[in-house]
Scaffold this motif. Structure first.
Motif, PDB file in Angstrom:
ATOM      1  N   SER A  62       6.003  51.305   8.827  1.00 19.99           N
ATOM      2  CA  SER A  62       5.769  52.090  10.161  1.00 19.99           C
ATOM      3  C   SER A  62       5.867  51.172  11.203  1.00 19.99           C
ATOM      4  O   SER A  62       5.799  49.884  11.159  1.00 19.99           O
ATOM      5  CB  SER A  62       4.153  52.464  10.144  1.00 19.99           C
ATOM      6  OG  SER A  62       3.368  51.724  10.487  1.00 19.99           O
ATOM      7  N   THR A  63       6.195  51.710  12.328  1.00 21.94           N
ATOM      8  CA  THR A  63       6.372  50.820  13.469  1.00 21.94           C
ATOM      9  C   THR A  63       4.944  50.420  14.266  1.00 21.94           C
ATOM     10  O   THR A  63       5.379  49.581  15.209  1.00 21.94           O
ATOM     11  CB  THR A  63       7.117  51.870  14.721  1.00 21.94           C
ATOM     12  OG1 THR A  63       6.335  53.091  15.069  1.00 21.94           O
ATOM     13  CG2 THR A  63       8.671  52.225  14.180  1.00 21.94           C
ATOM     14  N   ARG A  64       4.086  50.619  13.407  1.00 15.53           N
ATOM     15  CA  ARG A  64       2.545  49.907  13.767  1.00 15.53           C
ATOM     16  C   ARG A  64       2.485  48.797  12.759  1.00 15.53           C
ATOM     17  O   ARG A  64       1.504  48.040  12.920  1.00 15.53           O
ATOM     18  CB  ARG A  64       1.439  50.910  13.672  1.00 15.53           C
ATOM     19  CG  ARG A  64       1.465  51.982  14.629  1.00 15.53           C
ATOM     20  CD  ARG A  64       0.659  53.021  14.353  1.00 15.53           C
ATOM     21  NE  ARG A  64       0.925  54.119  15.131  1.00 15.53           N
ATOM     22  CZ  ARG A  64       0.154  55.444  14.969  1.00 15.53           C
ATOM     23  NH1 ARG A  64      -0.415  55.852  13.957  1.00 15.53           N
ATOM     24  NH2 ARG A  64       0.384  56.365  15.933  1.00 15.53           N
ATOM     25  N   GLY A  65       3.433  48.243  12.072  1.00 13.18           N
ATOM     26  CA  GLY A  65       3.428  47.179  11.414  1.00 13.18           C
ATOM     27  C   GLY A  65       3.077  47.273   9.983  1.00 13.18           C
ATOM     28  O   GLY A  65       2.762  46.286   9.170  1.00 13.18           O
ATOM     29  N   ARG A  66       3.016  48.499   9.452  1.00 10.03           N
ATOM     30  CA  ARG A  66       2.297  48.580   8.105  1.00 10.03           C
ATOM     31  C   ARG A  66       3.629  48.732   7.055  1.00 10.03           C
ATOM     32  O   ARG A  66       4.556  49.378   7.372  1.00 10.03           O
ATOM     33  CB  ARG A  66       1.616  50.059   7.940  1.00 10.03           C
ATOM     34  CG  ARG A  66       0.169  49.703   9.162  1.00 10.03           C
ATOM     35  CD  ARG A  66      -0.523  51.086   9.235  1.00 10.03           C
ATOM     36  NE  ARG A  66      -1.316  51.282   8.243  1.00 10.03           N
ATOM     37  CZ  ARG A  66      -2.744  50.739   7.963  1.00 10.03           C
ATOM     38  NH1 ARG A  66      -3.003  50.031   8.857  1.00 10.03           N
ATOM     39  NH2 ARG A  66      -3.656  51.286   6.975  1.00 10.03           N
ATOM     40  N   PHE A  67       3.151  48.428   5.910  1.00 13.41           N
ATOM     41  CA  PHE A  67       3.966  48.587   4.577  1.00 13.41           C
ATOM     42  C   PHE A  67       3.313  48.799   3.429  1.00 13.41           C
ATOM     43  O   PHE A  67       2.048  48.306   3.241  1.00 13.41           O
ATOM     44  CB  PHE A  67       4.764  47.298   4.600  1.00 13.41           C
ATOM     45  CG  PHE A  67       5.433  47.144   3.261  1.00 13.41           C
ATOM     46  CD1 PHE A  67       6.834  47.434   2.642  1.00 13.41           C
ATOM     47  CD2 PHE A  67       4.882  46.413   2.155  1.00 13.41           C
ATOM     48  CE1 PHE A  67       7.327  47.567   1.707  1.00 13.41           C
ATOM     49  CE2 PHE A  67       5.329  46.273   0.940  1.00 13.41           C
ATOM     50  CZ  PHE A  67       6.508  47.051   0.521  1.00 13.41           C
ATOM     51  N   ALA A  68       3.750  49.565   2.563  1.00 13.17           N
ATOM     52  CA  ALA A  68       3.416  50.044   1.264  1.00 13.17           C
ATOM     53  C   ALA A  68       4.254  50.526   0.460  1.00 13.17           C
ATOM     54  O   ALA A  68       5.504  50.901   0.758  1.00 13.17           O
ATOM     55  CB  ALA A  68       2.178  51.157   1.561  1.00 13.17           C
ATOM     56  N   ALA A  69       3.886  50.272  -0.781  1.00 16.98           N
ATOM     57  CA  ALA A  69       4.975  50.437  -2.028  1.00 16.98           C
ATOM     58  C   ALA A  69       4.006  50.569  -3.080  1.00 16.98           C
ATOM     59  O   ALA A  69       3.071  49.980  -3.264  1.00 16.98           O
ATOM     60  CB  ALA A  69       6.022  49.504  -2.058  1.00 16.98           C
ATOM     61  N   VAL A  70       4.497  51.570  -4.342  1.00 16.05           N
ATOM     62  CA  VAL A  70       3.885  51.669  -5.354  1.00 16.05           C
ATOM     63  C   VAL A  70       4.771  51.743  -6.676  1.00 16.05           C
ATOM     64  O   VAL A  70       5.821  52.307  -6.379  1.00 16.05           O
ATOM     65  CB  VAL A  70       3.240  53.011  -5.275  1.00 16.05           C
ATOM     66  CG1 VAL A  70       4.009  54.314  -5.301  1.00 16.05           C
ATOM     67  CG2 VAL A  70       1.893  53.126  -6.498  1.00 16.05           C
ATOM     68  N   THR A  71       4.404  51.227  -7.729  1.00 16.96           N
ATOM     69  CA  THR A  71       5.066  51.353  -8.981  1.00 16.96           C
ATOM     70  C   THR A  71       3.902  51.987 -10.009  1.00 16.96           C
ATOM     71  O   THR A  71       2.829  51.862  -9.940  1.00 16.96           O
ATOM     72  CB  THR A  71       5.495  49.892  -9.493  1.00 16.96           C
ATOM     73  OG1 THR A  71       4.442  49.183 -10.017  1.00 16.96           O
ATOM     74  CG2 THR A  71       6.377  49.336  -8.355  1.00 16.96           C
ATOM     75  N   ASN A  72       4.584  52.627 -10.728  1.00 21.72           N
ATOM     76  CA  ASN A  72       3.771  53.420 -12.125  1.00 21.72           C
ATOM     77  C   ASN A  72       3.786  52.038 -13.144  1.00 21.72           C
ATOM     78  O   ASN A  72       4.489  51.489 -13.389  1.00 21.72           O
ATOM     79  CB  ASN A  72       4.628  54.611 -12.796  1.00 21.72           C
ATOM     80  CG  ASN A  72       4.690  55.683 -11.870  1.00 21.72           C
ATOM     81  OD1 ASN A  72       4.061  55.589 -10.805  1.00 21.72           O
ATOM     82  ND2 ASN A  72       5.520  56.396 -12.175  1.00 21.72           N
ATOM     83  N   TYR A  73       2.464  52.270 -13.778  1.00 20.28           N
ATOM     84  CA  TYR A  73       2.032  51.328 -14.802  1.00 20.28           C
ATOM     85  C   TYR A  73       2.517  52.171 -15.947  1.00 20.28           C
ATOM     86  O   TYR A  73       1.704  53.238 -16.330  1.00 20.28           O
ATOM     87  CB  TYR A  73       0.813  51.075 -14.940  1.00 20.28           C
ATOM     88  CG  TYR A  73      -0.137  50.095 -15.777  1.00 20.28           C
ATOM     89  CD1 TYR A  73      -0.251  48.800 -15.488  1.00 20.28           C
ATOM     90  CD2 TYR A  73      -0.196  50.357 -17.294  1.00 20.28           C
ATOM     91  CE1 TYR A  73      -0.512  47.740 -16.427  1.00 20.28           C
ATOM     92  CE2 TYR A  73      -0.761  49.556 -18.136  1.00 20.28           C
ATOM     93  CZ  TYR A  73      -0.637  48.264 -17.764  1.00 20.28           C
ATOM     94  OH  TYR A  73      -1.432  47.271 -18.758  1.00 20.28           O
TER      95      TYR A  73
END
Length: 256
Positions: free
Chosen positions: A58-69
């Motif tokens: 996001s342009t608010r500086g946020r990052f997220a990512a997910v992987t399945n187990y």
């Protein structure tokens, strides 16, 4: 996502550099990365079946990512989409630690996952299979187990990723070449996650190809210390051929 290689405060010019492959069934509908209509500050792809996403900024500086187990013996039917964990963080304003504090009591409702969440000040890892930590500066690898599990695609991927970052200013094409390796792991280094040898071999390469399931997209994210972020996503068809590239540069504005 099924392979995420990332460098957190490891490079002199970038707070975060990410190289990631999203592996999925080819029949599952999805949309390429773009600013979301209802939240233009979010840049991410979209799972058109469940509405979440696998990786975004996001342009608010946020990052997220997910992987399945990967653990088919423990799969729950009717569990909520793990992609919603990524979109909820990108759309929210909580610090990463507070977001995970709120998530943890209900995390068992989900099938197995590993989640990365960051806001520019800190980067956190959490798996509902028993591990959570605020990450120190360094270079990491994540696939369908816990962070830095010693699978061949993770270990050798980290080595190749480190080499791609060692020349100075990273080249996006060098990052994509790291992600494009289609060689399977040696048979004596295949994991045993309960899917059988043939599937373990297929899933062991960094870039996965089969008529039914494979690498749908590769993404490079470079979050500069100057506040500028480059986000490049390359999409592939079922034959592993690139057919679309998104290449955007945005400025971080924490209040915007």
């Amino acid at each position: 996502m099924c392979l995420i290689l990332f460098a957190w405060r490891h490079h002199p010019r970038y707070d975060l550099i990410v190289a990631a492959n999203r592996d999925e069934f080819h029949e599952r509908p999805s949309a390429a990365a773009e600013p979301w209509q209802e939240a233009p500050h979010v840049l991410a792809g979209r799972d058109l079946r469940s509405g979440g996403t696998w990786l975004g900024i996001s342009t608010r500086g946020r990052f997220a990512a997910v992987t399945n187990y990967r653990d088919p013996a423990s799969l729950k039917t009717g569990a909520p989409s793990r992609g919603g964990l990524v979109s909820a963080f990108l759309l929210g304003a909580e610090p990463p630690g507070a977001y995970l504090d709120r998530l943890a009591p209900s995390a068992d409702r989900f099938n197995g996952f590993s989640l990365l969440v960051g806001d520019g000040d800190s980067l956190h890892y959490y798996s509902n299979r028993g591990r959570r930590e605020e990450l120190k500066p360094g270079l990491y690898g994540l696939s369908n187990r816990l962070l830095d599990t010693d699978w061949q695609k993770v270990a050798e991927g980290k080595q190749a990723f480190a080499a791609a970052l060692s020349a100075g200013d990273p080249d996006v094409e060098d990052i994509f070449r790291v992600l494009a390796d289609r060689r399977p792991a040696d048979d004596d280094r295949l994991p045993d996650t309960g899917v059988g040898t043939e599937w373990e071999r297929l899933l062991s390469s960094r870039f996965i190809m089969s008529p039914v399931y494979g690498t749908r997209s590769s993404t490079a994210v470079l979050m500069g210390r100057s506040g500028r972020v480059r986000f490049v996503e390359r999409s592939f068809d079922a034959q592993g051929r690139p057919w679309m590239t998104v290449d955007m540069t945005v400025e971080i504005c924490p209040a915007g």
